[in-house]
Scaffold this active site. Structure first.
Site, PDB file in Angstrom:
ATOM      1  N   ASN A  26      20.455  88.968  -1.188  1.00 48.45           N
ATOM      2  CA  ASN A  26      21.643  88.549  -1.559  1.00 48.45           C
ATOM      3  C   ASN A  26      22.428  89.461  -2.856  1.00 48.45           C
ATOM      4  O   ASN A  26      23.497  89.440  -2.940  1.00 48.45           O
ATOM      5  CB  ASN A  26      21.813  87.151  -1.963  1.00 48.45           C
ATOM      6  CG  ASN A  26      21.788  86.421  -0.812  1.00 48.45           C
ATOM      7  OD1 ASN A  26      22.620  86.466   0.088  1.00 48.45           O
ATOM      8  ND2 ASN A  26      20.635  85.792  -0.738  1.00 48.45           N
ATOM      9  N   LYS A  45      22.461  79.949  14.646  1.00 47.31           N
ATOM     10  CA  LYS A  45      22.216  80.945  13.695  1.00 47.31           C
ATOM     11  C   LYS A  45      22.266  80.702  12.368  1.00 47.31           C
ATOM     12  O   LYS A  45      23.086  79.477  11.970  1.00 47.31           O
ATOM     13  CB  LYS A  45      23.148  82.137  14.029  1.00 47.31           C
ATOM     14  CG  LYS A  45      24.414  82.127  13.745  1.00 47.31           C
ATOM     15  CD  LYS A  45      25.067  81.851  12.275  1.00 47.31           C
ATOM     16  CE  LYS A  45      24.749  83.050  11.719  1.00 47.31           C
ATOM     17  NZ  LYS A  45      25.390  83.220  10.220  1.00 47.31           N
ATOM     18  N   THR A  55      26.472  73.322   8.749  1.00 49.78           N
ATOM     19  CA  THR A  55      26.109  74.557   7.942  1.00 49.78           C
ATOM     20  C   THR A  55      25.703  75.661   8.236  1.00 49.78           C
ATOM     21  O   THR A  55      25.177  76.392   7.774  1.00 49.78           O
ATOM     22  CB  THR A  55      24.915  73.854   6.905  1.00 49.78           C
ATOM     23  OG1 THR A  55      23.919  73.472   7.547  1.00 49.78           O
ATOM     24  CG2 THR A  55      25.366  72.674   5.941  1.00 49.78           C
TER      25      THR A  55
END
Lengths: 404, 404
Positions: free
Chosen positions: B399, B184, B195
């Protein structure tokens, strides 16, 4: 073009600097129907200092300026700047363009070539049609005037939405010393020496090596502490010219240093306030770091983080992303020692959200136009401050369609 | 949620790995009406290797996993992962949550606590309501099945728009060794060890230290070569579990190394293809650098440049920005030695645009969904490849409004 919401109300009134004259004009290098070139003429004896991009692919004009710096200050000098084309990555044609421009300026102004500095800003990699500039140089030289600094500030803009100027006057030994500066820059801004075009003029008297050392030190506290998008230009240049006309020797003068610092910081902040797509001005203040260098490292990691910058754009007090950016910075940090504030609001301490913190208080600060993020690492005495802006749809719109 | 335009058509058919069983469920930690927790049970003797974020503010589960790695492989083992809350920067409460989860998994599965690994992914800084997880553990343990890997891949997603899986089968000494992995991750992705969350299972037989060494080497060529937004998570983890059930010793097996590399690279690419807001998959190939490290440095400088990434979003063959990113990388570069290609189109060489280059040819390549930027620095033998995506309005939309 919409003017940045963070722009000052108007261009400031800048004092005339004795020994400096300006001219500007429209050559059509790229832009139509606007001024795109400025010429500054500097009196004999003017000391000239400069700092430049450290990019390994820096432009022909930058290389030429660097080669000329530090020479004799006896003769008059000149600075010619065009916008619309950066004359960067243009092979040997780039050097020929610089040479052609310098030759023409030398002819028209009778300034020796070794004292002629140029800069170009705009698109990279396209040949500079320097003929459009050279055929206008005689006209520029004929129209030099001591009052043309605002037009000059306008002529050097590219994606800027407002012209940037700043000034200071300082009393030293009963005499006034004046400083006036202009800048351009709104994208491709990251701290690595000069990161835009900045020209500052003063009638102070100071030898070139002392001026160069002062400029280097002050750049580290001002232009090297701002970042818009972490990208570093191939062209950008910061020059200070001290004509000496005031007769006041400012070597080691704390007052002059402070005044010059003020002008440089003001111009640096204006560049951030014109950051492409910016809607928020952000100060990131770091204390308690292992060293000043690590404080700046943490500050830049926060200021360059796309996730932090988009959270600010969304007025989201997402301090978790600040924690993330501290963590990735590479500087010494300890989850349980650090604390984070948004404005006056203590957000996080002792490895977790502060017991007194409310999301409402954090959100209230994020609604402001000027945001302050303070981080104390709780480790040592290192401090540093960095300035940036938010990352918005505006940045994408400007940059996904800049060249076409 | 719109599925990334770069997503594969469907989740791949993954082989069952002998010695591995999965269960997943919906606990409501944050998301409603979807699976948000997965449990994997691993047979006795399974070797487990892992790499983790290097963030100095890494999460409680990461610290716990790191402490447990390298212990005895004799007993059975378990991995429990939840999505929706990262249990990062949650002070001592974070450690208590990890402890509570491990205790409950130990009770329900009879796996010793030292062999229970957890991970959490989602919002930073909010207490993990671990009760919602622990009250579901017995049910998860009771429903373990060897065929549940796709559900597990779905359960660990956060802002991902598609579940990520990859597999390989390799014939060694006449016997088949199987590898199946899930991942994921779509934002906060930058190379600094693992990461994102990645779990890879294989029935290969290999000692833990050898597996750990192999994982470290392959991570450097895969997950450490991708970047979405240069931000590094506080939580991310990559684990490989080798049950040994195939009976095939793969120590020093080139075939196994190649197969595992393939699975890791495929998963890494899928993470980039699910990059927040991504519309283009970008490979940046650097050759001719002074060293492999400098090649990667240049590659990352290009791949992380907001100006390069927005140009790609705008399908603009703006190679000037590539020159800029090379210049700012800090790696050794020479304007007159480097060359740049977009796909097969030679764009720049000898310090300038290539004589045969046409803007149309460059623009044609930029219209593709998969973009290839090749840079030869012409200096040495260093090579490196980095993968990224473009920077679009979608990234800002996701975001600037993630937490609210």
């Amino acid at each position: 073009m919409t003017i940045s919401p963070l722009a000052p109300d108007s261009f400031p009134q800048l004092p005339e600097i004795e020994g400096v004259r300006f001219a500007s004009g429209a050559t059509g290098v790229k832009y139509q129907d606007r001024k795109d070139v400025m010429l500054a003429e500097l009196a004999a004896g003017t000391a000239i200092a400069g700092v430049f991009t450290r990019s390994s692919t820096r432009s022909a004009p930058v290389l030429d300026c660097q080669a000329k710096l530090g020479g004799s200050s006896v003769d008059r000098a000149a600075i010619l700047v065009n916008s619309g084309n950066s004359n960067a990555f243009t092979g040997s044609a780039g050097e020929k363009s610089v040479d052609a421009i310098c030759n023409t300026v030398a002819e028209s102004t009778e300034v020796p070539k070794a004292r002629i500095f140029t800069a170009s800003t705009g698109v990279i990699g396209e040949r500079l049609p320097h003929e459009k500039i050279t055929e206008n140089v005689a006209g520029l030289a004929a129209s030099l005037s001591s009052s043309g600094i605002e037009d000059a500030a306008n002529a050097i803009m590219t994606t800027d939405t407002f012209a940037k100027g700043s000034s200071a006057e300082v009393l030293i030994d009963g005499k006034t010393v004046k400083i006036a500066g202009i800048a351009k820059g709104s994208g491709m801004i990251a701290p690595d020496m000069a990161t835009m075009l900045v020209y500052i003029f003063t009638d102070a008297k100071i030898e070139q090596p002392a001026l160069q050392a002062l400029l280097g030190a002050l750049t580290d506290q001002t232009f090297n502490c701002i970042t818009v998008d972490s990208d570093t230009s191939t062209s950008d240049s910061l020059m200070v010219a001290a004509t000496g006309a005031s007769g006041v020797d400012v070597t080691d003068s704390a007052g002059f240093t402070q005044a010059l610092h003020g002008v440089m910081l003001d111009l640096a902040h204006q560049v951030v306030r014109d950051g492409e797509g910016a809607t928020k001005f952000v100060e990131v203040k770091v204390t308690g770091a292992a060293s000043d260098a690590e404080a700046r490292q943490v500050g830049l990691s926060i200021a360059n983080s796309p996730l932090v910058k988009t959270a600010i754009a969304g007025e989201d007090p997402n301090w978790g992303r600040v924690v993330m950016a501290i963590g990735k910075s590479g500087a010494q940090a300890d989850r349980d020692l650090l604390s984070i504030k948004f404005g006056d609001v203590l957000v996080a301490e002792n490895g977790w959200v502060s017991p007194g913190y409310s999301e409402e208080a954090g959100a209230e600060h994020m609604k402001q136009q000027d945001i302050l993020i303070s981080v104390d690492l709780g480790i040592g005495g290192g401090i540093g401050t960095v300035w940036t802006c938010d990352l918005t749809h505006g940045y994408i719109t400007i940059n996904a369609d800049y060249r076409s």
